[in-house]
Design an enzyme around this catalytic site. Structure first.
Site, PDB file in Angstrom:
ATOM      1  CG  ASP A 267      53.654  68.940   2.752  1.00  4.75           C
ATOM      2  OD1 ASP A 267      53.091  69.457   3.743  1.00  4.75           O
ATOM      3  OD2 ASP A 267      54.171  67.814   2.770  1.00  4.75           O
TER       4      ASP A 267
ATOM      5  CB  VAL B  90      49.351  75.371  -0.497  1.00  2.00           C
ATOM      6  CG1 VAL B  90      48.820  76.768  -0.181  1.00  2.00           C
ATOM      7  CG2 VAL B  90      48.518  74.706  -1.584  1.00  2.00           C
TER       8      VAL B  90
ATOM      9  CE  LYS C  16      62.651  62.964  34.980  1.00  2.00           C
ATOM     10  NZ  LYS C  16      63.707  62.788  33.960  1.00  2.00           N
TER      11      LYS C  16
ATOM     12  NE  ARG D 158      67.988  71.122  35.666  1.00  2.00           N
ATOM     13  CZ  ARG D 158      68.874  71.099  36.654  1.00  2.00           C
ATOM     14  NH1 ARG D 158      70.159  71.046  36.384  1.00  2.00           N
ATOM     15  NH2 ARG D 158      68.481  71.147  37.919  1.00  2.00           N
TER      16      ARG D 158
ATOM     17  CE  LYS E  40      64.048  58.794  35.899  1.00  2.00           C
ATOM     18  NZ  LYS E  40      65.452  59.057  36.301  1.00  2.00           N
TER      19      LYS E  40
END
Length: 738
Positions: free
Chosen positions: A48, A50, A138, A159, A380
Site C-alpha cells: 500500500d 508503494v 445473480k 438501467r 430465484k
C-alpha cells in the site's frame, strides 16, 4: 544569451518535457496495473505504501503539467464538484429484464419453450437436444450500462426502464473495479459493458454503523444502499462507500445502434450477435478505422457466453468467479442447490442464479420476446424463512390517522439482516392470523425486503399467551378511533394528534411537495414534541432563536433551515395542493387539478361534480377533496398559509374541464406491470387528462399497452393482436409531443 545558448536551452527543455511525459505514462501504467491486481484479481502486487507513493507522484506531475492530464488517468476517478442533477439518456441497446423461475418445473418449461422456438426456426435437432448452459450468480445490486469510446470510459448509466436510464458517469468512475481505459489494443470504436454494481457486506455493515453513530437512518439492505449511493449527486460520497462491480455482458454496438433514434432489439444492434450469422457484414457495420482494428476485433470475437466473460476479464473487468458451465438442466439444478444453501457464506448478497444458453449463435437465433431474452432466465432463491417469537404488538399511527399493528419479534437473522419487527397490515390480517403475544411464528421477507408473518403455530402457543385487539383509543393522542365503512383500516380522526401532525409535516416538506431541504423526520419530531409546530403553517413562523433550543442545532444550520422554509413559499400551486396531503391526491393528480382550478378559491368553491368532470379524476378523489375543504380546521390552515405568503394560485387563466387539451382523445390504453415512477392511478390520470381512456382488458379496440415490470398475460395478448406497447418513458414522450 547567444542563439546557440537559446537553442541548447530549448533542446534541454524539450528533452525534460519528453522525460516527464514518459514518466507520467509509466506511472499511469503502474498504478492501473496495481489497481487491476488489487480490485479485480484480488491479488495485490504492490505494498500500500508503494502504491500511495506512485499515486502521489503521478498526481503531483499532473498538477505541475496540466497539459499531460487526461480523463482516463487513475487520478481522475473522483471529481471535485457535485452534480446538480442526473440527465436521462437512451441506451443504444436496450437492457432487457429476465424471466423469473421459482421451481424445477419452471426451468423445465423454459427449456421446452426455447427448444420449441428453435425447432420452429429450423435449428438443428442435435444442438437443441444437447445444449450447454452458463450459470452465474445473480448479484443483488444495481444494473449499470458502461460505454467506452476508443477504449476510454465515456458514460455510465443506470438501467432505468431498460430504454432510458440516468447518466451517472461521475459516480461510476469512482468504482475501482471498473476500468477507465480498457486493456484492449486497437479496441472497437464503441464497447458497451453491462454488469451489477453492489456493496460488499462488510462495507454495508460498516456504513450502517457510521450512519447509526451519526443519527442517520439505516439502509435496509445492501441493494438499497448501492442504489442510494449511485444516486448521490456528490461523487466524493460515492467514492467513500467503496462500491464494487461484476461485469456479465459485452456488446459491440453496430453503426445502426449508434445512429438509431429508437432502440431496437439487442440482436439487431450488436456485433457479437450479427457476427454469428455474417462476420463480414458485422465488421463492415463497425466502421473500423484501420486494418489492424478489423483484424483485432473480427478474428477474436467470442463464440460463446463463456468466452465473452473471459474476454471481459482480459480487458480489465472483474467477472464473478463462481460461474459454471453446465451441460444439462440437472447440472444447473445442482449449481442452484449448492448456492441456495451456500449464499450466506458469500461476501455479497445474491438473490438467485442466472442461466444462459452458452452459444451466442443460438442466442442470436432465438432472440427476444417483448420483455425477455428467450435464451436466459433467472432462477430465484426461495424467500428465506425463519421461526421466531412474538414478544409484543405495537401500533404505528400514520399521517392519515391509519393505525398499523406491528409485531415486535425476538431478533432473528433473515436474508442476511437482523429482523425484529414485522408488519401486520390491518385489522383483517390480524383476525386472519389469530395472533397472540407469545406465539411462535414463521416470518419471511416479501420480495426479500419487507418482513411479514407467514404462519402462526397455535399448537405451540404457551398457556399465558395473550390475544390481541387493536386499541379503541389512539396510542398517540388518546382520542377514540373509528372503523370507516368498507375499510380494513382503523383510523384516528383527531387532526391535532401528534402522529398525524408529524406525518403531515414530513409529507409537506418532502421532495415531491415543498422540497424543504434540511427538515427531516427527526427535526420534525423535535419541533412537534416541543410544541413549536402544530401544523405546516407554523413552519413559516419559526425563528432561528426557536431552532437553537433544539438538540444538535447550531446557528449556521438554524439559519439554513429558516432560509429553506422561506424559499418554499414560491413553490407552485400544484406542489402546495399535493403537500396538503388530501387522501387520494397524488402529485400527478395535483398537477391535473391545478390546471383545471388554478387557485385554491376555485377549488374550494367546486362541487364534487365539477371536480369529477376533470379528465382522469374519479368520484373517490372528488369526494375526498370536497370533504377536506369542508373541514373548518382546513379552512383555517389555508388562511394561515395564505398569510405566510405560500403560493395558492398560479398565473394561468382557468380553463373549463371541457376545454382542456385532449391530444389522446379517442385512444384506448391498457396498463400492465409496475411502472418505474408512476402509480397506476397517476398514469390513468395523465392519460385521462389528455383525453384518453384506460380499460382493464386488452382487445382489438385497444390502441396502446403501457408496459411496466412483471407484466402479465396482457402483454402476450397484445403481442398476438399486434397492439403497440409503450414503456413509461415512451408514454410520457407521447404526452409531451402531443
Amino acid at each position: 544569451m547567444s542563439n546557440l545558448e537559446h537553442e541548447a536551452e530549448r533542446v534541454e527543455m524539450a528533452a525534460a518535457t519528453t522525460e516527464i511525459r514518459q514518466r507520467v505514462l509509466e506511472l499511469r501504467q503502474l498504478v492501473q496495473r496495481a489497481s487491476y491486481a488489487y480490485y479485480v484479481l484480488d491479488a495485490p502486487i504492490l505494498e500500500d505504501v508503494v502504491y500511495d507513493q506512485l499515486y502521489r507522484e503521478l498526481q503531483d506531475l499532473e498538477t505541475q503539467y496540466p497539459e499531460l492530464l487526461t480523463p482516463d488517468s487513475p487520478t481522475q476517478r473522483v471529481g471535485e464538484q457535485p452534480a446538480t442533477q442526473f440527465v436521462s439518456v437512451q441506451h443504444r441497446i436496450p437492457l432487457y429484464s429476465l424471466e423469473n423461475a421459482f421451481a424445477v418445473a419452471d426451468m423445465q418449461a423454459w427449456q421446452d419453450r426455447w427448444q420449441r422456438q428453435g425447432q420452429a426456426i429450423g435449428e438443428q435437432s442435435a444442438t437443441l437436444r444437447s445444449p450447454e448452459y452458463v450459470c452465474e450468480l445473480k448479484i443483488d445490486g444495481s444494473a449499470l450500462a458502461l460505454t467506452y469510446e476508443n477504449g476510454v470510459l465515456v458514460r455510465g448509466a443506470t438501467r432505468g426502464d431498460g430504454v432510458y436510464g440516468e447518466d451517472i458517469t461521475a459516480n461510476v468512475r469512482t468504482i475501482r473495479s471498473i476500468p477507465l481505459r480498457l486493456d484492449w489494443p486497437d479496441p472497437p470504436p464503441i464497447v458497451e459493458v453491462r454488469g451489477e454494481a453492489f456493496l460488499p457486506l462488510d462495507v454495508f455493515h460498516r456504513l450502517n454503523q457510521e450512519r447509526e453513530q451519526a443519527g442517520e437512518s439505516l439502509f435496509a439492505n445492501p441493494r438499497n444502499a448501492a442504489a442510494g449511493t449511485l444516486r448521490q449527486l456528490d461523487a466524493r460520497i460515492v467514492a467513500k462507500r467503496r462500491l464494487d462491480f461484476f461485469a456479465y455482458t459485452l456488446h459491440l454496438p453496430l453503426a445502426s445502434a449508434r445512429s438509431a433514434t429508437q432502440p431496437a432489439a439487442a440482436q439487431q444492434l450488436d456485433l457479437l450477435a450479427v457476427a454469428q450469422s455474417d462476420p463480414a457484414v458485422a465488421a463492415q457495420q463497425l466502421d473500423l478505422s484501420s486494418a489492424s482494428q478489423a483484424e483485432s476485433v473480427t478474428t477474436h470475437l467470442p463464440q460463446t457466453q463463456w468466452q465473452s466473460l473471459e474476454l471481459l476479464q482480459q480487458i480489465g473487468f472483474r467477472v464473478n468467479p463462481h460461474r459454471q458451465l453446465c451441460p444439462t438442466l440437472a447440472d444447473v439444478r445442482q449449481y442452484y442447490d449448492h448456492w441456495n444453501h451456500g449464499r450466506l457464506d458469500l461476501p455479497y448478497m445474491t438473490d438467485g442464479v442466472v442461466v444462459k444458453l452458452n452459444s451466442l449463435r443460438l442466442q442470436e437465433h432465438l432472440g427476444f420476446t417483448q420483455k425477455f431474452p428467450r435464451w436466459a432466465i433467472a432462477w430465484k432463491y426461495e424467500p428465506e424463512q425463519a421461526v421466531t417469537e412474538v414478544l409484543n404488538i405495537s401500533v404505528n399511527v400514520g399521517r392519515t390517522g391509519a393505525l398499523t399493528p406491528v409485531a415486535e419479534l425476538r431478533p432473528v437473522q433473515l436474508a442476511g439482516t437482523t429482523v425484529s419487527r414485522a408488519t401486520l397490515h390491518n385489522r383483517d390480517r390480524l383476525a386472519e392470523l389469530d395472533l397472540h403475544i407469545g406465539d411462535k411464528v414463521v416470518i419471511h421477507k416479501a420480495g426479500e425486503i419487507i418482513p411479514e408473518i407467514l404462519q402462526v403455530f397455535p399448537e405451540l402457543r404457551p398457556a399465558d399467551a395473550r390475544p390481541y385487539q387493536l386499541p379503541t383509543h389512539c396510542p398517540e393522542c388518546g382520542q377514540p378511533v373509528v372503523q370507516p365503512v368498507d375499510e380494513a383500516v382503523t383510523r384516528c380522526l383527531n387532526v391535532s394528534c401528534p402522529a398525524i401532525v408529524r406525518g403531515a409535516i414530513v409529507h409537506w416538506v418532502g421532495r415531491d411537495a415543498m422540497d424543504i431541504d434540511g427538515v427531516g423526520e427527526k427535526l420534525v419530531r423535535q419541533l412537534v414534541d416541543r410544541g413549536l409546530v402544530n401544523s405546516v403553517a407554523d413552519l413559516y413562523r419559526l425563528t432561528v432563536a426557536q431552532l437553537l433550543t433544539l438538540e444538535r442545532m447550531g446557528n449556521k444550520l438554524a439559519e439554513k433551515v429558516v432560509a429553506a422554509i422561506a424559499k418554499s413559499q414560491s413553490r407552485p400551486w400544484s406542489r402546495v395542493l399535493y403537500g396538503l396531503g388530501i387522501r387520494h391526491v397524488g402529485s400527478v393528480n395535483a398537477q391535473v387539478l391545478t390546471t383545471a382550478f388554478p387557485s385554491v378559491e376555485r377549488l374550494m368553491a367546486a362541487s364534487a361534480e365539477d371536480i369529477e368532470a376533470v379528465h382522469g379524476i374519479g368520484p373517490e378523489i372528488a369526494q375526498s377533496i370536497v370533504q377536506w375543504f369542508q373541514t373548518p380546521a382546513n379552512h383555517s390552515l389555508i388562511e394561515q398559509l395564505s398569510a405566510a405568503g405560500v403560493q395558492l394560485a398560479q398565473d394561468t387563466v382557468a380553463v373549463p374541464p371541457s376545454q382542456l387539451p385532449q391530444p389522446l382523445a379517442g385512444k384506448t390504453f391498457v396498463l400492465t406491470g409496475t411502472l418505474p415512477t408512476l402509480s397506476r392511478d397517476e398514469a390513468r390520470s395523465m392519460i385521462g387528462q389528455a383525453g384518453g381512456k384506460v380499460t382493464d382488458s386488452v382487445s382489438k379496440k385497444t390502441d396502446f399497452l403501457v408496459v411496466g415490470a412483471d407484466a402479465g398475460s396482457k402483454l402476450d395478448k397484445a403481442g398476438q393482436l399486434g397492439i403497440p406497447c409503450l414503456s413509461e418513458s415512451q408514454l410520457l414522450e407521447l404526452l409531451e409531443e402531443t
